[in-house]
Design an enzyme around this catalytic site. Structure first.
Site, PDB file in Angstrom:
ATOM      1  N   CYS A 133       0.779  -1.180   0.119  1.00 58.68           N
ATOM      2  CA  CYS A 133      -0.044   0.153  -0.083  1.00 58.68           C
ATOM      3  C   CYS A 133       0.909   1.050   0.090  1.00 58.68           C
ATOM      4  CB  CYS A 133      -0.820  -0.026   1.267  1.00 58.68           C
ATOM      5  SG  CYS A 133      -1.832  -1.546   1.399  1.00 58.68           S
TER       6      CYS A 133
ATOM      7  N   ASN B 152      -1.643   1.912   6.084  1.00 55.76           N
ATOM      8  CA  ASN B 152      -0.864   0.996   5.506  1.00 55.76           C
ATOM      9  C   ASN B 152      -0.623   0.045   6.696  1.00 55.76           C
ATOM     10  OD1 ASN B 152      -0.638   2.049   3.187  1.00 55.76           O
ATOM     11  ND2 ASN B 152       1.500   2.478   3.177  1.00 55.76           N
TER      12      ASN B 152
END
Ligand code: M6R
Length: 609
Positions: A2, A100
């Site tokens: 991410c 993330n």
């Protein structure tokens, strides 16, 4: 993995956020999204499964604008890649958040929130965070205070960025276990998971420390530590020119990066003329630590682990230092017995790999005399947390399949072998030979790159295949493992590497006319043994692709294709043969039409375990 980009500015930021996401594409992802606070203090959100280009199309069709926003590329962990699961996640049409990492206690938090009346729309672990933030904001207080109260409830790893329509010029971020940087501007400030995302708007960065929280507005930037105390973090300026993401005349980053290796290897070696000069690359504290080294423990993942396996041969054979190598995901959870005087060496091109970082963090002073990292990214978490640092000079590597980062790691590890060997009486003549070999390496690699077209022709035979076997002996065995990993990563052909001596202990059963067998066969002391193994393959109808130097005595014949690799000093052959195998996997993938630079399911920087 991410990627996060966030902005608080006096100008419109949608294009900055999108450009940031494009620059993070190399990390690997499967959906993307962006949330902006518009002029009317409403949250405007686009989320799309697939590439950033899909998000751009959505923005073109229905343009949203704002001076404050968060954006994200998601690499699915909890919940399939989809628009609903893509970030940003929102709560109460008020707060939007990107994340993330992995929240390990998400199930318990989800149950608690549902009891409080929150509806959870996605299957992600992330969505709970935004509802926690919302719940806290609803009681009162600032976005920063809400974030402070939220993060104490989270278990796991996270980098976060959030916006709130009631605090329309503010972005709040937090990090624990996943990296987050602040991009410092004039009349604007930014957050991102790495500096690449923001190089178009600033060259000044703060690398947030573990458990930091940050609050940015266009004109202010405040960092708080885990205790909630305001702290000063150093602003660092990134030098221009180190990071070029231009493809030039190449079709893919991977092939560009393969061809950049002569310069990258030269820059990493740095032209040292003797072992003392080589030692300077490890920093001022290196001599004192190296003097105490009795053993080396290497910990890494994936391709970097293969670099460690090659280093074991060098360290034990040349330097006479005992060496163990282990993948970080096993090492970190295992009860271990370390011997006195062991140096921990972690290898990671990104410097952010979650397992490697965790392995470093749970290594104790009782176990190790100190730590050394070999990494390609300055200021990465591993670089900041290790005692000694060797920075490889590969330049930014965008292709998910590691190429120049791997071969420069090998140079670093051969340099380590040299400095440790010198302390253990490695003869001067041998030291000079290794240095001369390292000096000749860029040229040997250039000559190997000239094989590009022959390897392309050879690669055609692999297109219809579903499996491939890689065989080698000795120090070339980890190179065969790396060759197999490269092939499976980008062409999706199942490939396994075996030490050739293991063939008749199992894998020979797989060999038939449908199984291509790649052999890494330089002219070394194990060559004759390897040749016998290859005969075993031939007599069972296997098709051989032999990467060998001219002195190895192979000839093209029925079902045996020879790829002549330039002769070069024995000690650097693992690096030279690697380059030939990189070209093989690139051409196979190219002809199979896969996404060479961004293979499915993979990420460049693996920041979750
Ligand atoms: O950044 P690191 O070197 O720590 O990454 C470790 C692995 O994830 C990485 O080497 C991976 O195997 C690559 N995709 C290999 O090409």
């Amino acid at each position: 993995m991410c990627g996060i980009v966030a902005a608080a500015a006096r100008r419109e930021v949608s294009e900055i956020l999108l450009e940031g996401l494009r620059r993070l594409e190399y990390r690997g992802y499967d959906s993307a999204g962006m949330a902006l606070i518009d002029d009317e203090f409403d949250l405007k959100i686009h989320k799309r499964k697939g590439k950033v280009a899909e998000l751009e199309k959505a923005q073109l069709k229905q343009p949203y604008h704002g001076n404050t926003g968060v954006a994200h590329t998601r690499w699915a962990t909890h919940g399939e890649p989809s628009g609903v699961n893509a970030h940003p996640h929102i709560s109460g049409l008020r707060v939007a958040l990107v994340h993330n990492g992995i929240i390990e206690n998400h199930a318990a938090l989800r149950a608690e929130l549902i009891e409080d009346g929150y509806e959870i729309a996605s299957a992600t672990d992330t969505e709970v965070i935004v509802h926690l933030l919302h719940r806290s904001l609803a009681i009162g207080g600032s976005l920063l205070q809400a974030m402070q109260k939220t993060v104490v409830k989270l278990e796991g790893a996270y980098a976060l960025a959030a916006v709130d329509i009631e605090n329309p010029d503010t972005v709040v971020g937090a990090r624990t276990g996943s990296p987050l940087v602040v991009g410092v501007g004039i009349g604007e400030n930014f957050l991102a998971s790495d500096t690449m995302a923001l190089r178009q708007v600033t060259d000044r960065f703060i690398y947030l420390e573990e458990a930091d929280l940050v609050c940015i507005t266009p004109d202010s930037l405040e960092v708080y530590n885990a205790d909630g105390s305001k702290v000063q973090r150093q602003v660092e300026r990134i030098k221009e020119g180190l990071e070029t993401t231009d493809l030039g005349n190449f079709d893919h980053y991977m092939i560009k990066e393969i061809f950049e290796q002569p310069e990258a290897l030269e820059a990493t070696f740095g032209g040292a003329i003797n072992a003392e000069k080589v030692e300077n690359h490890f920093g001022d504290d290196a001599p004192a630590l190296f003097d105490q080294v009795k053993q080396v423990q290497i910990v890494a993942c994936g391709t970097s682990y293969h670099a460690g396996l090659v280093a074991r041969y060098w360290l034990e054979e040349i330097a006479g230092v005992s060496c163990d190598v282990e993948v970080a995901s096993e090492f970190r959870y295992r009860k271990r017995v370390q011997h006195k005087g062991t140096l921990l060496v972690v290898i990671s091109q990104s410097g952010e790999t979650a397992d490697t970082l965790a392995a470093l963090r749970n290594a104790t002073a009782d176990e190790f005399i100190g730590s050394l990292v070999v990494s390609n990214v300055d200021n990465s978490s591993l670089v900041r947390e290790c005692d000694l640092v060797f920075l490889t000079r590969a330049g930014i590597e965008i292709g998910v399949a590691s190429t120049k980062a791997f071969t420069t790691q090998l140079v670093a590890l051969l340099m380590l072998t040299l400095v440790l060997g010198r302390r253990r009486g490695l003869p001067d003549s041998r030291q000079r030979d290794i240095i001369a070999a390292l000096q000749s390496l860029p040229e040997c690699v250039r000559e190997t790159l000239e094989l590009n077209e022959s390897i392309q022709r050879l690669s055609e035979a692999f297109i219809p295949k579903r499996h491939a076997l890689f065989l080698a002996r000795g120090i070339q065995y980890p190179i065969a493992m790396e060759g197999a990993l490269k092939l499976k990563e980008i062409s999706y052909i199942h490939a396994e590497a075996y030490p050739a001596g293991e063939l008749k202990h199992g894998p020979l059963a797989l060999v038939d006319s449908d199984m291509p067998v790649v052999a890494v066969a330089p002219n070394d002391e194990l060559l004759e043994k390897l040749k016998s193994n290859l005969e075993e393959v031939r007599s069972r109808g296997g098709e051989l692709f032999v990467f060998a130097d001219t002195e190895a005595g192979f000839a093209n014949e029925a079902r045996v294709k020879i790829l002549p690799v330039p002769n070069c000093p024995e000690v650097i052959r693992p690096i030279v043969y690697t380059v030939a195998l990189q070209l093989l996997s690139y051409h196979v993938a190219l002809q199979k039409g896969t996404d060479v630079d961004k293979p499915r399911n993979l990420a460049k920087s693996v920041t979750v375990e």
